[in-house]
Write a protein that holds these residues in place. Structure first.
Motif, PDB file in Angstrom:
ATOM      1  N   TYR A  95       0.798  -1.236   0.000  1.00 55.23           N
ATOM      2  CA  TYR A  95       0.000   0.000   0.000  1.00 55.23           C
ATOM      3  C   TYR A  95       0.825   1.276   0.000  1.00 55.23           C
ATOM      4  CZ  TYR A  95      -4.192  -2.719   0.260  1.00 55.23           C
ATOM      5  OH  TYR A  95      -5.200  -3.588  -0.053  1.00 55.23           O
ATOM      6  N   ASN A  96       2.094   1.184   0.347  1.00 62.96           N
ATOM      7  CA  ASN A  96       2.929   2.372   0.239  1.00 62.96           C
ATOM      8  C   ASN A  96       3.491   2.413  -1.189  1.00 62.96           C
ATOM      9  OD1 ASN A  96       4.924   4.316   0.215  1.00 62.96           O
ATOM     10  ND2 ASN A  96       5.592   3.876   2.315  1.00 62.96           N
ATOM     11  N   HIS A  97       3.001   3.383  -1.940  1.00 61.59           N
ATOM     12  CA  HIS A  97       3.332   3.506  -3.359  1.00 61.59           C
ATOM     13  C   HIS A  97       4.827   3.439  -3.644  1.00 61.59           C
ATOM     14  CE1 HIS A  97       0.260   3.806  -6.218  1.00 61.59           C
ATOM     15  NE2 HIS A  97       0.916   4.629  -7.013  1.00 61.59           N
ATOM     16  N   SER A  98       5.584   4.117  -2.796  1.00 60.14           N
ATOM     17  CA  SER A  98       7.016   4.206  -3.101  1.00 60.14           C
ATOM     18  C   SER A  98       7.743   2.889  -2.835  1.00 60.14           C
ATOM     19  CB  SER A  98       7.659   5.363  -2.340  1.00 60.14           C
ATOM     20  OG  SER A  98       7.383   5.250  -0.975  1.00 60.14           O
ATOM     21  N   ASN A  99       7.069   1.949  -2.169  1.00 56.92           N
ATOM     22  CA  ASN A  99       7.706   0.649  -1.919  1.00 56.92           C
ATOM     23  C   ASN A  99       7.021  -0.484  -2.658  1.00 56.92           C
ATOM     24  OD1 ASN A  99       9.674   1.574  -0.179  1.00 56.92           O
ATOM     25  ND2 ASN A  99       8.290   1.504   1.579  1.00 56.92           N
ATOM     26  N   PHE A 100       6.134  -0.144  -3.563  1.00 62.38           N
ATOM     27  CA  PHE A 100       5.375  -1.186  -4.254  1.00 62.38           C
ATOM     28  C   PHE A 100       6.093  -1.622  -5.517  1.00 62.38           C
ATOM     29  CE2 PHE A 100       2.337  -2.350  -7.612  1.00 62.38           C
ATOM     30  CZ  PHE A 100       1.774  -3.467  -7.032  1.00 62.38           C
ATOM     31  N   GLN A 154      12.688  -1.694   5.807  1.00 61.47           N
ATOM     32  CA  GLN A 154      13.413  -0.792   4.922  1.00 61.47           C
ATOM     33  C   GLN A 154      12.554  -0.440   3.720  1.00 61.47           C
ATOM     34  OE1 GLN A 154      16.443  -3.866   4.766  1.00 61.47           O
ATOM     35  NE2 GLN A 154      17.961  -2.218   4.727  1.00 61.47           N
ATOM     36  N   SER A 155      12.955   0.608   3.030  1.00 58.12           N
ATOM     37  CA  SER A 155      12.248   0.913   1.793  1.00 58.12           C
ATOM     38  C   SER A 155      12.679  -0.105   0.742  1.00 58.12           C
ATOM     39  CB  SER A 155      12.538   2.338   1.337  1.00 58.12           C
ATOM     40  OG  SER A 155      13.914   2.518   1.185  1.00 58.12           O
ATOM     41  N   LEU A 156      11.811  -0.309  -0.229  1.00 61.23           N
ATOM     42  CA  LEU A 156      12.058  -1.341  -1.237  1.00 61.23           C
ATOM     43  C   LEU A 156      13.398  -1.142  -1.936  1.00 61.23           C
ATOM     44  CD1 LEU A 156      10.746  -3.787  -2.720  1.00 61.23           C
ATOM     45  CD2 LEU A 156      10.004  -2.159  -4.449  1.00 61.23           C
TER      46      LEU A 156
HETATM   47  C1  LIG Z   1       6.410   5.021   2.401  1.00 63.35           C
HETATM   48  O1  LIG Z   1       7.729   4.571   2.169  1.00 63.35           O
HETATM   49  C2  LIG Z   1       8.705   5.580   2.137  1.00 63.35           C
HETATM   50  C3  LIG Z   1      10.011   4.926   1.757  1.00 63.35           C
HETATM   51  O2  LIG Z   1      10.306   3.851   2.611  1.00 63.35           O
HETATM   52  C4  LIG Z   1       8.759   6.258   3.495  1.00 63.35           C
HETATM   53  O3  LIG Z   1       9.699   7.298   3.463  1.00 63.35           O
HETATM   54  C5  LIG Z   1       7.379   6.815   3.836  1.00 63.35           C
HETATM   55  O4  LIG Z   1       7.381   7.348   5.144  1.00 63.35           O
HETATM   56  C6  LIG Z   1       6.328   5.718   3.741  1.00 63.35           C
HETATM   57  N1  LIG Z   1       5.004   6.289   3.886  1.00 63.35           N
HETATM   58  C7  LIG Z   1       4.172   5.913   4.859  1.00 63.35           C
HETATM   59  C8  LIG Z   1       2.826   6.554   4.841  1.00 63.35           C
HETATM   60  O5  LIG Z   1       4.474   5.109   5.697  1.00 63.35           O
END
Ligand SMILES: *[C@@H]1O[C@H](CO)[C@@H](O)[C@H](O)[C@H]1NC(C)=O
Ligand SMILES: *[C@@H]1O[C@H](CO)[C@@H](O)[C@H](O)[C@H]1NC(C)=O
Ligand SMILES: *[C@@H]1O[C@H](CO)[C@@H](O)[C@H](O)[C@H]1NC(C)=O
Ligand SMILES: *[C@@H]1O[C@H](CO)[C@@H](O)[C@H](O)[C@H]1NC(C)=O
Length: 581
Positions: free
Chosen positions: A144-149, A298-300
């Motif tokens: 659900y977190n776009h930047s990690n999908f 961690q982020s993707l």
């Molecule tokens: C979504 O992921 C990014 C990268 O890991 C992070 O910086 C951001 O806080 C996340 N957003 C939420 C809503 O958790």
């Protein structure tokens, strides 16, 4: 250190998704009971969690076993009927015949929307009370977190990672992870506690349907599961799923909780998978494991990706500027040449076949050149870890002229600049196109007295990195070459048509200081047009090439006859080939 994400704060009211446990059971009451108790002892944080239990029927049995089997089934049904599940609906599916594990898994789920998740457990599993905490965190962070999908991730396995599915003798590298790594990506499905994402699963079901109906078998050489399939056939499902995953290039999230700990363990009770009990494969992680923060995700982009052989995959290597070519070169193995491969006039299947040869030959230093951002290959190659140069974009980054040159001219110029980059980084450079197929990992001409070699027959260009080659192929040189290319090509209809880099370079060299050494490689390289019937290749053949005008079907047919067509009908490699790194 990486930012910590905390999702399970009480402020978050309800989940944006549905979560269902699919429990696959058969005739093992004590296993089933242990599994159900562990599931109901887990924390669900007020979320609704449905439980679907699939009980396979016993097979036709001789009359002497019949009474015992019936009694056993009725005992199991009585137990699940009486089992209290307070977190959502409980549904029991009691089969009328013995369907086996394949149908148990495949028929367990048909996703009805993209916010539906299932967790599949076989009855000899036991889960940690914390398993759902992790699953929820994974779904929120990596779905659900776009930047990690990533659409290429099909789920997450809660079992301890093991690499036992590669055939002995061909096994890849041992799973080696540092103690800081909590999550990583690996293609294999884990059958001991697998979270499934809806879209890839639905895709798999359709793929399976298609292949099963057409009689295509899930054979992937080099995998132990292929041996299992040959023995057990349609009793098991993993060979199908693994073949699908391999062909699509999908990945599974795995955990690394150290000290042989995991959130789901298999007791490996006797059944289809084990003849006799093998005991738990790992330790369950629980509330007393204070050294692990499950939600520290961690982020993707920081996670590591590995292939079946547990070798690093580096997705996303795309150069749209010349400086980004240097970033790609930084990821390459030193001491080995870089193959620069033009894909100007190539078909998908030829490129896929070439990549399988690279894998087989352990060639890792290669860069593909695609014409522009619209190229289909640009969407597939980098995500699977194959580095790509986007020719038009790099061209624009070098020349600021707005002249509309042909793609052939642009590619020719960009190649000259990329070769210079390779030389500067200390790499020898092999310039080939997709109408060439190297058959050995480091084809050697008898290098002696020059830095620039041209295969007379193969039209391969080899540029060796040396102080003298860097002196010749310098900024002045590439600028002069770039300034001349357009005229050279437009004056010569042959060059315009075949567009061969070596031909163009030779033409240029006629009037300039560049000394190309022509190597008579007729005994090393082989023209595909010369294949007749069952002819086999001369033993020392190092390179195969064919005319760019040759139609794909003939190329396919000839390569097939030579045993060099190593992709299947899905255009994926027929085998997984691992090399020790
Ligand atoms: C979504 O992921 C990014 C990268 O890991 C992070 O910086 C951001 O806080 C996340 N957003 C939420 C809503 O958790
Ligand atoms: C089981 O028995 C039924 C009815 O006797 C028969 O049709 C079926 O083929 C048998 N199945 C197996 C696997 O032996
Ligand atoms: C190719 O090999 C043949 C047989 O070994 C030899 O006679 C011939 O001279 C070789 N040609 C070249 C160009 O090396
Ligand atoms: C190719 O080999 C097969 C089997 O060895 C043989 O039956 C066939 O006639 C051969 N074809 C040609 C064109 O030589």
């Amino acid at each position: 250190s990486t930012p910590t994400t905390h999702f399970l704060s009480p402020q978050k009211p309800s989940s944006p998704f549905t979560f269902t446990i699919k429990l696959l059971a058969y005739n093992r009451l004590s296993s089933l009971s242990r599994c159900l108790h562990s599931l109901s002892s887990a924390h669900y944080y007020g979320d609704t969690v449905d439980l679907h239990i699939f009980i396979d029927h016993f097979p036709n049995s001789s009359s002497s076993d019949l009474g015992r089997n019936l009694e056993n089934s009725h005992e199991i049904l009585g137990f699940v009927d009486g089992f209290k599940w307070v977190f959502g609906k409980k549904l029991i599916h009691y089969r009328t015949i013995n369907v086996g594990l394949q149908a148990q898994w495949l028929e367990a789920w048909w996703p009805s929307h993209d916010d539906e998740f299932v967790f599949v457990v076989e009855d000899d599993l036991e889960v940690s009370p914390l398993y759902y905490k992790l699953i929820k965190g994974l779904i929120l962070n990596y779905y659900y977190n776009h930047s990690n999908f990533s659409p290429w991730i099909f789920g997450a396995s809660l079992q301890r990672p093991r690499s036992c599915t590669l055939a002995p003798g061909k096994h890849g590298n041992k799973i080696k992870l540092d103690s800081e790594t909590r999550f990583f990506l690996y293609p294999l499905v884990g059958t001991w506690g697998q979270l499934l994402f809806p879209r890839p699963w639905k895709e798999f079901r359709l793929w399976y349907d298609d292949h099963k109906a057409k009689g295509i078998k899930p054979v992937l050489d080099g995998m132990v599961t292929t041996g299992w399939y040959k023995k057990l056939g349609e009793k098991i499902w993993t060979p199908w799923f693994i073949k699908f995953i391999h062909s699509r290039g999908y990945f599974n999230i795995y955990t690394n909780f150290l000290h042989e700990r995991a959130l789901s363990v298999s007791h490996r009770d006797p059944g289809v998978n084990y003849g006799k009990t093998a005991g738990p494969d790992s330790q369950l992680l629980d509330e007393s494991s204070h050294d692990i923060n499950l939600l520290d995700m961690q982020s993707l982009s920081d996670l590591h990706w590995y292939d079946f052989c547990f070798r690093r995959v580096l997705p996303g290597r795309v150069a749209k500027k010349l400086s980004e070519v240097s970033h790609i070169l930084h990821t390459m193995e030193k001491q080995k040449p870089v193959l620069l491969v033009s894909l100007l006039k190539s078909s998908q299947t030829i490129v896929k076949n070439l990549i399988c040869h690279f894998e087989r030959l352990n060639i890792q230093n290669y860069i593909f050149m695609v014409p522009n951002s619209e190229s289909d290959l640009l969407h597939d190659l980098p995500r699977r870890g194959h580095p790509v140069i986007v020719t038009e974009d790099v061209f624009d980054s070098i020349t600021r002229s707005k002249k509309s040159s042909s793609i052939l001219i642009k590619e020719t110029m960009v190649k000259a600049f990329v070769i210079k980059k390779c030389l500067e980084s200390g790499f020898d450079n092999w310039v080939i196109a997709s109408n060439m197929l190297p058959l050995i990992s480091n084809p050697q001409f008898d290098f002696t007295d020059s830095s620039f070699y041209v295969g007379k027959d193969s039209r391969l260009l080899v540029v060796r990195s040396s102080s003298s080659s860097r002196e010749v192929w310098d900024e002045r040189f590439v600028q002069k070459f770039a300034a001349t290319v357009e005229t050279l090509i437009s004056q010569d209809s042959l060059l315009k048509e075949n567009g061969n880099f070596v031909d163009i370079l030779e033409k240029f060299a006629e009037n300039h200081v560049l000394r190309l050494k022509s190597v008579n490689d007729v005994n090393y390289s082989f023209k595909l047009e010369r294949v007749h019937g069952n002819q086999s290749l001369p033993t020392n053949t190092k390179m195969i090439s064919w005319s760019p005008e040759m139609d794909i079907d003939s190329v396919h047919k000839y390569l097939e006859e030579l045993g060099l067509w190593i992709i299947d009908s899905d255009s994926s490699c027929k085998a997984v080939v691992c090399h020790q790194s």
